[in-house]
Design an enzyme around this catalytic site. Structure first.
Site, mmCIF file in Angstrom:
data_model
loop_
_atom_site.group_PDB
_atom_site.id
_atom_site.type_symbol
_atom_site.label_atom_id
_atom_site.label_comp_id
_atom_site.label_asym_id
_atom_site.label_seq_id
_atom_site.Cartn_x
_atom_site.Cartn_y
_atom_site.Cartn_z
ATOM 1 N N ARG A 1 -17.492 -5.538 4.088
ATOM 2 C CA ARG A 1 -16.248 -5.710 4.837
ATOM 3 C C ARG A 1 -16.483 -5.551 6.323
ATOM 4 N NH1 ARG A 1 -11.469 -4.481 3.200
ATOM 5 N NH2 ARG A 1 -10.974 -5.511 5.168
ATOM 6 N N ARG B 1 -15.199 -15.413 -4.416
ATOM 7 C CA ARG B 1 -15.738 -16.762 -4.614
ATOM 8 C C ARG B 1 -17.250 -16.780 -4.415
ATOM 9 N NH1 ARG B 1 -17.500 -20.205 -0.994
ATOM 10 N NH2 ARG B 1 -16.722 -18.839 0.648
ATOM 11 N N ARG B 2 -17.714 -16.172 -3.320
ATOM 12 C CA ARG B 2 -19.159 -16.149 -3.053
ATOM 13 C C ARG B 2 -19.895 -15.323 -4.107
ATOM 14 N NH1 ARG B 2 -17.987 -15.118 3.323
ATOM 15 N NH2 ARG B 2 -17.903 -17.309 3.978
ATOM 16 N N ARG C 1 -20.440 -6.792 10.025
ATOM 17 C CA ARG C 1 -21.144 -7.179 8.799
ATOM 18 C C ARG C 1 -22.617 -7.489 9.069
ATOM 19 N NH1 ARG C 1 -18.352 -11.964 6.637
ATOM 20 N NH2 ARG C 1 -16.981 -11.986 8.444
ATOM 21 N N CYS D 1 -2.494 -15.275 -7.350
ATOM 22 C CA CYS D 1 -3.555 -14.389 -7.838
ATOM 23 C C CYS D 1 -4.861 -14.678 -7.100
ATOM 24 C CB CYS D 1 -3.745 -14.631 -9.336
ATOM 25 S SG CYS D 1 -5.224 -13.887 -10.016
ATOM 26 N N LYS E 1 -8.724 -20.512 6.321
ATOM 27 C CA LYS E 1 -8.987 -20.023 4.956
ATOM 28 C C LYS E 1 -8.333 -18.656 4.710
ATOM 29 C CE LYS E 1 -13.416 -17.742 5.825
ATOM 30 N NZ LYS E 1 -14.804 -17.585 5.403
ATOM 31 N N ASP E 2 -7.937 -17.940 5.786
ATOM 32 C CA ASP E 2 -7.264 -16.640 5.637
ATOM 33 C C ASP E 2 -5.756 -16.776 5.437
ATOM 34 O OD1 ASP E 2 -9.679 -15.356 6.082
ATOM 35 O OD2 ASP E 2 -9.328 -15.084 8.232
#
Length: 309
Positions: free
Chosen positions: A146, A128-129, A152, A237, A80-81
């Site tokens: 972050r 998104r979250r 975290r 974007c 996903k990164d």
């Protein structure tokens, strides 16, 4: 057995776990390997939200450069990164069997979810979250979070937040999943969440041949559809985009969404496609979202993002 394969990885505990997993699989095939940990910009700059840094592939860029410069042979990433457009000369060599795709809430008690008057605070570094949480709980406050997984989790303890959102797969992989974590089954995950990808140089036939043996076809198809959806929508974007493709017998069930940054607007698509027809399907779903108002919404997001920089 012949050539030593140098595996590039970030230095976080999760990144190292992923790289070591790939390392053990390659060594099981009879090849010699060595891990080459490299610090990424995303790991170094911890005082700005990811979407304010304005860098596509912030966690993968350093490894890409190291590979193109000949310092490493392959790199292992949380898929996903990885930007949907790989740098010239670098190719996807394998998608490993996918782990859990869900997001979870690490919390200090769930009473706050019952109160409509609660001005609770939830932490996440993901647009998104944040958008999906605000869509469901518009009266809550969402703050930026972050750092690597360990950092975290520590911040959740240290701050007076009610909770923070994480990827289930990441916490499970390094055995930090709290027993009482709440699975957010209503939240659509990031495209390719829970999947690990191996990339290498297009001209490196040896590494392509070796790592291709690690490829898990169903996971490759699911992530292909999700990333196709993302690529068609985003156009470079950063936006609150979720997608999940899931095998169901001979079909794939696809669900994708686009939200406004504040979570108030939501455009969703949900469809079933025969597995043999998966190519181009993610793109078609994205085009449907764009036609349903997504084009205008993406322009608004671009304008808001440019105002941030």
């Amino acid at each position: 057995m012949g050539r030593l394969i140098r595996i590039g990885t970030r230095e976080s505990e999760l990144a190292l776990w992923q790289a070591k997993t790939v390392q053990s699989k390659i060594e099981a095939l009879g090849h010699d390997t060595i891990l080459v940990p490299i610090k990424s910009t995303g790991d170094q700059v911890l005082d700005k939200p990811l979407y304010e840094l304005g860098i596509t592939g912030i966690f993968t860029k350093t490894l890409d450069i190291s590979m193109l410069n000949g310092q490493i042979d392959i790199a292992v990433h949380s898929m996903k990164d990885v930007p949907t457009q790989l740098p010239k000369g670098i190719v996807q060599a394998a998608v490993l069997e996918r782990a859990a795709t869900q997001d979870i809430l690490v919390h200090k008690g769930l009473d706050f979810l019952e109160s409509e008057n609660s001005t609770s605070t939830i932490a996440t570094g993901s647009l998104r979250r944040k958008a999906q949480w605000l869509h469901r709980y518009p009266h809550h406050n969402v703050v930026d979070l972050r750092g690597n997984v360990n950092t975290r989790l520590l911040k959740v303890i240290e701050n007076d937040w009610q909770g923070a959102i994480f990827a289930k797969a990441g916490l499970e992989r390094i055995k930090l999943m709290p027993k009482d974590a709440l699975i957010l089954d209503w939240m659509i995950p990031a495209p390719a969440q829970g999947a690990m990808v191996v990339v290498t140089l297009d001209k490196d036939e040896h590494c392509k041949e070796v790592t291709n043996k690690l490829n898990h076809a169903p996971s490759e198809i699911e992530t292909h559809m999700e990333r196709e959806f993302l690529r068609t929508l985003e156009g470079g974007c950063t936006a609150p985009i979720g997608a999940r493709a899931k095998f169901e017998n001979q079909s794939v069930h696809f669900k994708g969404c686009l939200f406004s940054l504040d979570g108030k607007q939501k455009i969703e698509v949900e469809k079933l496609v025969k597995t043999k027809d998966f190519k181009g399907f993610g793109e078609r779903c994205a085009l449907e979202v764009l036609e349903k108002g997504g084009s205008l919404l993406m322009q608004e997001i671009r304008n808001e993002n440019s105002a941030l920089h």
